[in-house]
Design a protein around this motif. Structure first.
Motif, PDB file in Angstrom:
ATOM      1  N   GLY A 166     -74.587 -73.011 -21.393  1.00 51.41           N
ATOM      2  CA  GLY A 166     -74.987 -74.098 -20.389  1.00 51.41           C
ATOM      3  C   GLY A 166     -74.751 -73.663 -18.960  1.00 51.41           C
ATOM      4  O   GLY A 166     -75.140 -72.452 -18.541  1.00 51.41           O
ATOM      5  N   LYS A 167     -74.624 -74.815 -18.234  1.00 55.15           N
ATOM      6  CA  LYS A 167     -74.597 -74.515 -16.602  1.00 55.15           C
ATOM      7  C   LYS A 167     -73.595 -75.577 -15.935  1.00 55.15           C
ATOM      8  O   LYS A 167     -73.361 -76.780 -16.417  1.00 55.15           O
ATOM      9  CB  LYS A 167     -75.888 -74.973 -16.049  1.00 55.15           C
ATOM     10  N   VAL A 168     -72.786 -75.094 -15.103  1.00 60.95           N
ATOM     11  CA  VAL A 168     -71.811 -76.059 -14.316  1.00 60.95           C
ATOM     12  C   VAL A 168     -72.643 -76.257 -12.919  1.00 60.95           C
ATOM     13  O   VAL A 168     -72.915 -75.396 -12.220  1.00 60.95           O
ATOM     14  CB  VAL A 168     -70.755 -75.194 -14.072  1.00 60.95           C
ATOM     15  N   THR A 169     -72.786 -77.456 -12.612  1.00 61.05           N
ATOM     16  CA  THR A 169     -73.348 -78.081 -11.510  1.00 61.05           C
ATOM     17  C   THR A 169     -72.412 -78.860 -10.672  1.00 61.05           C
ATOM     18  O   THR A 169     -71.460 -79.413 -11.052  1.00 61.05           O
ATOM     19  CB  THR A 169     -74.599 -79.029 -11.831  1.00 61.05           C
ATOM     20  N   VAL A 220     -72.839 -73.874  -3.348  1.00 62.06           N
ATOM     21  CA  VAL A 220     -74.130 -74.585  -4.286  1.00 62.06           C
ATOM     22  C   VAL A 220     -75.144 -73.775  -4.292  1.00 62.06           C
ATOM     23  O   VAL A 220     -75.872 -73.358  -3.609  1.00 62.06           O
ATOM     24  CB  VAL A 220     -74.191 -75.856  -4.118  1.00 62.06           C
ATOM     25  N   GLY A 221     -75.677 -73.402  -5.625  1.00 60.66           N
ATOM     26  CA  GLY A 221     -76.717 -72.634  -5.560  1.00 60.66           C
ATOM     27  C   GLY A 221     -78.134 -73.410  -6.166  1.00 60.66           C
ATOM     28  O   GLY A 221     -78.288 -74.350  -6.089  1.00 60.66           O
ATOM     29  N   ALA A 263     -72.274 -79.079 -17.629  1.00 63.27           N
ATOM     30  CA  ALA A 263     -70.811 -79.319 -17.008  1.00 63.27           C
ATOM     31  C   ALA A 263     -71.209 -79.879 -15.541  1.00 63.27           C
ATOM     32  O   ALA A 263     -71.124 -78.866 -14.747  1.00 63.27           O
ATOM     33  CB  ALA A 263     -70.058 -78.254 -17.253  1.00 63.27           C
ATOM     34  N   GLU A 264     -71.187 -81.128 -15.368  1.00 63.86           N
ATOM     35  CA  GLU A 264     -71.165 -81.724 -14.075  1.00 63.86           C
ATOM     36  C   GLU A 264     -69.828 -81.816 -13.465  1.00 63.86           C
ATOM     37  O   GLU A 264     -68.997 -82.590 -13.974  1.00 63.86           O
ATOM     38  CB  GLU A 264     -72.014 -82.803 -13.825  1.00 63.86           C
ATOM     39  N   ILE A 265     -69.514 -81.426 -12.143  1.00 59.57           N
ATOM     40  CA  ILE A 265     -68.297 -81.700 -11.496  1.00 59.57           C
ATOM     41  C   ILE A 265     -68.737 -82.558 -10.341  1.00 59.57           C
ATOM     42  O   ILE A 265     -69.652 -82.140  -9.637  1.00 59.57           O
ATOM     43  CB  ILE A 265     -67.640 -80.332 -10.993  1.00 59.57           C
TER      44      ILE A 265
END
Length: 265
Positions: free
Chosen positions: A32-35, A77-78, A262-264
């Motif tokens: 997945g991806k962490v944003t 942040v990318g 995964a949103e932070i």
């Protein structure tokens, strides 16, 4: 709490979760991806206020500086909100064989920067730092640029020193065990800072198994060979969500893939 078959998204608040018994199967993958929902942030320092003001700006990563200014990118942040430097880990598995065999964590001091910026540690296993800096143009630093690695066990608003050791010469190394007490490894993290150059900082999440990853620059990650079944996974960053772990419940299918967004916040 909202659950999907293969993905779960939470906000910054952690949630309690009781893991189901693990299945002794081939396992699957969590990808997945962490944003990050906010904007990039950085701290600003002046090279002139610290030792080696002519050597430290020689760092090849020019995005960290502007003239006399040195930046510590606390939140980077990318693409599409990907959170650089985040760590993702399965936390409901305690693998004694992995922990016993963990070789230790290595950090390099290079051009007044600790590398890597983020990673993992294992409680009671060694943490190593090597100084690779020397300045042939400075008579006081031809043999080495003095760095002073100082580690802290951080839990909430409190922190305690782990070690504080000077590395005066190029090639000098130190090795000390990481020590978390009172359950701090379940909530806290490990922080490294140079007492000579405050902008040199690194951060590490304690883990108990091999199912972890530092995300790529775009925030993506992949955890392979995770035992099939329900798991608690955390996404963590030392500055996002005030350094708190964000928890997710993930169902890993045997031989398949679970997607985790995964949103932070």
């Amino acid at each position: 709490m909202k659950k999907g078959a293969l993905s779960v998204v939470f906000g910054a608040a952690a949630v309690a979760f009781v893991a189901a018994p693990l299945l002794a199967n081939a396992g699957g993958t969590i990808a997945g991806k962490v944003t990050y929902a906010g904007k990039a942030e950085q701290k600003e320092f002046s090279f002139a206020k610290f030792p080696n003001p002519k050597f430290c700006p020689k760092n090849p990563n020019k995005s960290l500086m502007d003239g006399d200014k040195r930046f510590l990118k606390t939140i980077d942040v990318g693409k599409d909100g990907g959170l650089k430097g985040a760590v993702v880990a399965v936390v409901d598995i305690e693998d004694k064989a992995f922990m016993d065999g963990y070789a230790g964590t290595d950090v390099t001091a290079a051009f007044c920067e600790f590398l890597p910026f983020s990673g993992v540690v294992v409680n009671n296993k060694n943490f190593r730092v090597e100084n690779t800096d020397a300045d042939p143009d400075d008579p006081k630093s031809t043999l080495g640029v003095l760095h002073n690695p100082h580690s802290f066990v951080v839990k909430g608003s409190s922190s305690a020193t782990g070690f504080n050791i000077g590395l005066a010469k190029k090639g000098d190394k130190m090795e000390k065990p990481v020590t978390f007490r009172g359950g701090a490894e379940k909530e806290g993290f490990y922080r490294l800072q140079c007492d000579q150059h405050e902008f040199m900082q690194s951060f590490f999440l304690p883990v108990t198994n091999a199912h972890y990853a530092v995300v790529k620059d775009d925030g993506t990650f992949e955890l392979k060979d995770v035992p099939a079944g329900k798991h608690k996974v955390v996404a963590w960053h030392p500055f996002a969500a005030k350094g708190k772990r964000v928890e997710f419940e993930v169902e890993v299918p045997e031989g398949g893939k679970a997607d985790l967004k995964a949103e932070i916040k």
